[in-house]
Motif scaffolding. Structure first.
Motif, PDB file in Angstrom:
ATOM      1  N   ALA A 214      51.997  35.852  31.065  1.00 44.13           N
ATOM      2  CA  ALA A 214      51.517  34.535  31.480  1.00 44.13           C
ATOM      3  C   ALA A 214      52.568  33.458  31.226  1.00 44.13           C
ATOM      4  CB  ALA A 214      50.217  34.198  30.755  1.00 44.13           C
ATOM      5  N   LYS A 215      53.285  33.577  30.115  1.00 48.18           N
ATOM      6  CA  LYS A 215      54.324  32.600  29.787  1.00 48.18           C
ATOM      7  C   LYS A 215      55.464  32.674  30.796  1.00 48.18           C
ATOM      8  CE  LYS A 215      56.359  29.611  26.959  1.00 48.18           C
ATOM      9  NZ  LYS A 215      57.717  29.516  27.519  1.00 48.18           N
TER      10      LYS A 215
ATOM     11  N   LYS B 121      47.174  40.568  38.387  1.00 44.59           N
ATOM     12  CA  LYS B 121      46.864  39.326  39.098  1.00 44.59           C
ATOM     13  C   LYS B 121      47.834  38.218  38.712  1.00 44.59           C
ATOM     14  CE  LYS B 121      42.025  40.432  39.972  1.00 44.59           C
ATOM     15  NZ  LYS B 121      42.343  40.817  41.353  1.00 44.59           N
ATOM     16  N   LEU B 122      48.278  38.215  37.461  1.00 46.54           N
ATOM     17  CA  LEU B 122      49.329  37.275  37.060  1.00 46.54           C
ATOM     18  C   LEU B 122      50.626  37.555  37.815  1.00 46.54           C
ATOM     19  CD1 LEU B 122      48.677  37.160  33.216  1.00 46.54           C
ATOM     20  CD2 LEU B 122      48.759  35.152  34.723  1.00 46.54           C
ATOM     21  N   ASP B 123      50.922  38.825  37.993  1.00 45.86           N
ATOM     22  CA  ASP B 123      52.134  39.201  38.711  1.00 45.86           C
ATOM     23  C   ASP B 123      52.059  38.773  40.177  1.00 45.86           C
ATOM     24  OD1 ASP B 123      54.716  40.541  38.437  1.00 45.86           O
ATOM     25  OD2 ASP B 123      53.912  42.014  39.835  1.00 45.86           O
ATOM     26  N   ASP B 124      50.862  38.755  40.745  1.00 46.92           N
ATOM     27  CA  ASP B 124      50.692  38.292  42.122  1.00 46.92           C
ATOM     28  C   ASP B 124      51.110  36.831  42.266  1.00 46.92           C
ATOM     29  OD1 ASP B 124      49.747  40.753  42.966  1.00 46.92           O
ATOM     30  OD2 ASP B 124      47.631  40.197  42.770  1.00 46.92           O
ATOM     31  N   VAL B 125      50.792  36.016  41.258  1.00 45.08           N
ATOM     32  CA  VAL B 125      51.194  34.605  41.274  1.00 45.08           C
ATOM     33  C   VAL B 125      52.718  34.501  41.338  1.00 45.08           C
ATOM     34  CG1 VAL B 125      51.158  32.412  40.028  1.00 45.08           C
ATOM     35  CG2 VAL B 125      49.136  33.896  39.981  1.00 45.08           C
ATOM     36  N   LEU B 126      53.385  35.252  40.482  1.00 42.23           N
ATOM     37  CA  LEU B 126      54.839  35.216  40.427  1.00 42.23           C
ATOM     38  C   LEU B 126      55.469  35.750  41.706  1.00 42.23           C
ATOM     39  CD1 LEU B 126      57.379  34.600  38.910  1.00 42.23           C
ATOM     40  CD2 LEU B 126      57.061  36.662  37.547  1.00 42.23           C
ATOM     41  N   ASP B 127      54.908  36.816  42.241  1.00 42.38           N
ATOM     42  CA  ASP B 127      55.420  37.368  43.501  1.00 42.38           C
ATOM     43  C   ASP B 127      55.324  36.332  44.624  1.00 42.38           C
ATOM     44  OD1 ASP B 127      56.025  39.792  42.352  1.00 42.38           O
ATOM     45  OD2 ASP B 127      54.230  40.817  43.082  1.00 42.38           O
ATOM     46  N   GLY B 128      54.238  35.577  44.640  1.00 43.18           N
ATOM     47  CA  GLY B 128      54.069  34.557  45.666  1.00 43.18           C
ATOM     48  C   GLY B 128      55.094  33.443  45.545  1.00 43.18           C
ATOM     49  N   LEU B 129      55.361  33.006  44.327  1.00 43.96           N
ATOM     50  CA  LEU B 129      56.368  31.973  44.108  1.00 43.96           C
ATOM     51  C   LEU B 129      57.749  32.451  44.533  1.00 43.96           C
ATOM     52  CD1 LEU B 129      55.347  30.451  40.659  1.00 43.96           C
ATOM     53  CD2 LEU B 129      55.371  29.286  42.872  1.00 43.96           C
ATOM     54  N   GLU B 130      58.085  33.671  44.164  1.00 39.69           N
ATOM     55  CA  GLU B 130      59.393  34.218  44.546  1.00 39.69           C
ATOM     56  C   GLU B 130      59.487  34.365  46.058  1.00 39.69           C
ATOM     57  OE1 GLU B 130      62.387  36.823  45.807  1.00 39.69           O
ATOM     58  OE2 GLU B 130      60.281  37.487  45.801  1.00 39.69           O
TER      59      GLU B 130
ATOM     60  N   ILE C 273      46.220  28.578  32.954  1.00 42.48           N
ATOM     61  CA  ILE C 273      46.148  30.029  32.719  1.00 42.48           C
ATOM     62  C   ILE C 273      46.740  30.365  31.363  1.00 42.48           C
ATOM     63  CG2 ILE C 273      47.092  32.256  33.432  1.00 42.48           C
ATOM     64  CD1 ILE C 273      46.832  31.256  36.349  1.00 42.48           C
ATOM     65  N   LEU C 274      47.893  29.789  31.068  1.00 40.56           N
ATOM     66  CA  LEU C 274      48.546  30.075  29.783  1.00 40.56           C
ATOM     67  C   LEU C 274      47.679  29.625  28.613  1.00 40.56           C
ATOM     68  CD1 LEU C 274      51.159  31.204  28.495  1.00 40.56           C
ATOM     69  CD2 LEU C 274      52.032  28.859  28.482  1.00 40.56           C
ATOM     70  N   PHE C 275      47.090  28.446  28.732  1.00 39.92           N
ATOM     71  CA  PHE C 275      46.201  27.961  27.672  1.00 39.92           C
ATOM     72  C   PHE C 275      45.042  28.938  27.458  1.00 39.92           C
ATOM     73  CE2 PHE C 275      47.324  23.254  28.648  1.00 39.92           C
ATOM     74  CZ  PHE C 275      48.438  23.341  27.824  1.00 39.92           C
ATOM     75  N   ALA C 276      44.469  29.424  28.567  1.00 41.68           N
ATOM     76  CA  ALA C 276      43.335  30.343  28.469  1.00 41.68           C
ATOM     77  C   ALA C 276      43.743  31.681  27.866  1.00 41.68           C
ATOM     78  CB  ALA C 276      42.716  30.549  29.853  1.00 41.68           C
ATOM     79  N   ILE C 277      44.896  32.194  28.282  1.00 40.13           N
ATOM     80  CA  ILE C 277      45.373  33.469  27.743  1.00 40.13           C
ATOM     81  C   ILE C 277      45.695  33.343  26.257  1.00 40.13           C
ATOM     82  CG2 ILE C 277      47.214  35.193  27.858  1.00 40.13           C
ATOM     83  CD1 ILE C 277      45.308  35.422  30.176  1.00 40.13           C
ATOM     84  N   GLU C 278      46.155  32.170  25.855  1.00 43.66           N
ATOM     85  CA  GLU C 278      46.414  31.950  24.423  1.00 43.66           C
ATOM     86  C   GLU C 278      45.117  32.047  23.627  1.00 43.66           C
ATOM     87  OE1 GLU C 278      48.663  28.769  21.450  1.00 43.66           O
ATOM     88  OE2 GLU C 278      48.215  28.196  23.512  1.00 43.66           O
ATOM     89  N   LEU C 279      44.048  31.507  24.172  1.00 38.41           N
ATOM     90  CA  LEU C 279      42.754  31.642  23.501  1.00 38.41           C
ATOM     91  C   LEU C 279      42.279  33.090  23.517  1.00 38.41           C
ATOM     92  CD1 LEU C 279      40.786  28.474  24.680  1.00 38.41           C
ATOM     93  CD2 LEU C 279      41.887  28.883  22.472  1.00 38.41           C
ATOM     94  N   LEU C 280      42.528  33.779  24.623  1.00 39.68           N
ATOM     95  CA  LEU C 280      42.184  35.199  24.682  1.00 39.68           C
ATOM     96  C   LEU C 280      42.966  35.975  23.628  1.00 39.68           C
ATOM     97  CD1 LEU C 280      40.770  37.590  26.060  1.00 39.68           C
ATOM     98  CD2 LEU C 280      42.661  37.657  27.699  1.00 39.68           C
ATOM     99  N   GLN C 281      44.237  35.653  23.495  1.00 30.75           N
ATOM    100  CA  GLN C 281      45.100  36.285  22.492  1.00 30.75           C
ATOM    101  C   GLN C 281      44.533  36.071  21.082  1.00 30.75           C
ATOM    102  OE1 GLN C 281      48.854  34.325  22.010  1.00 30.75           O
ATOM    103  NE2 GLN C 281      49.956  36.189  21.506  1.00 30.75           N
TER     104      GLN C 281
END
Length: 205
Positions: free
Chosen positions: A17-18, A82-91, A123-131
């Protein structure tokens, strides 16, 4: 079942996520001044994507070696993909800007860049709470991501309408509409991440 100790899978998910958030910041803030800097922009986004692929590979290896985790391994993998999908779209968007020699992003692209950066931050904030295994607190960030995605839907509708009114050049229309669509897809992928996080909350609370 949730545990109080640190979970290596969640730590690796946070790293994914980071990297997505870092790539969104770079995508949004980078200033294109020439064809050379446009090429560098595309190459750097590819490097973020390659790093993301490596992180996905590493978390799959860990998933296959992990028998007990704070949340289901399938849920971790689903979030990672699904996180990787975000990055693939940006690239993919950066690659199109380079292919089409678009050195001056228009107002729509700038607005999408900010929406995507904001969404990946949530997303990062939420994943940090999940962590940290503080699942109920994730909901406010999920709501915010959904709101940002809705703003993206409205932005693309108005932008395509304006695009067809502002020019009759079919090549320009084709190129810019394609980029708008890719950016909207990135926002949709952010919402997919939010939906996956909502499923995790429902399964573990």
């Amino acid at each position: 079942m949730l545990f109080t100790k640190s979970d290596a899978l969640l730590d690796e998910l946070y790293a994914i996520a980071k990297n997505v958030y870092d790539s969104a910041i770079y995508f949004n803030k980078y200033k294109i001044k020439s064809l050379d800097t446009l090429k560098r922009f595309s190459e750097e986004m590819k490097e973020y994507e390659s790093k993301g692929d490596k992180l996905i590979h590493e978390i799959i290896i860990r998933i296959n070696k992990t028998f007990i985790s704070a949340i289901e391994r399938e849920d971790v993998l689903n979030l990672a993909v699904k996180l990787d999908d975000v990055l693939d779209g940006l690239e993919g968007c950066a690659a199109r800007l380079y292919m089409y020699d678009i050195m001056e992003p228009d107002e729509t692209m700038v607005k999408f860049g900010q929406l995507i950066e904001d969404a990946t931050q949530q997303i990062l904030f939420a994943i940090e709470l999940l962590q940290k295994q503080k699942l109920p607190g994730m909901k406010e960030y999920i709501i915010r991501i959904n709101d940002l995605e809705s703003a993206g839907d409205e932005l693309v509708r108005e932008s395509i309408r304006r695009l067809f009114k502002s020019t009759s050049d079919p090549i320009h229309i084709m190129q810019f509409k394609e980029i708008y669509d890719v950016l909207e897809d990135v926002m949709d992928h952010c919402e997919d991440v939010a939906d996956a996080m909502e499923t995790v909350i429902m399964s573990n609370t």
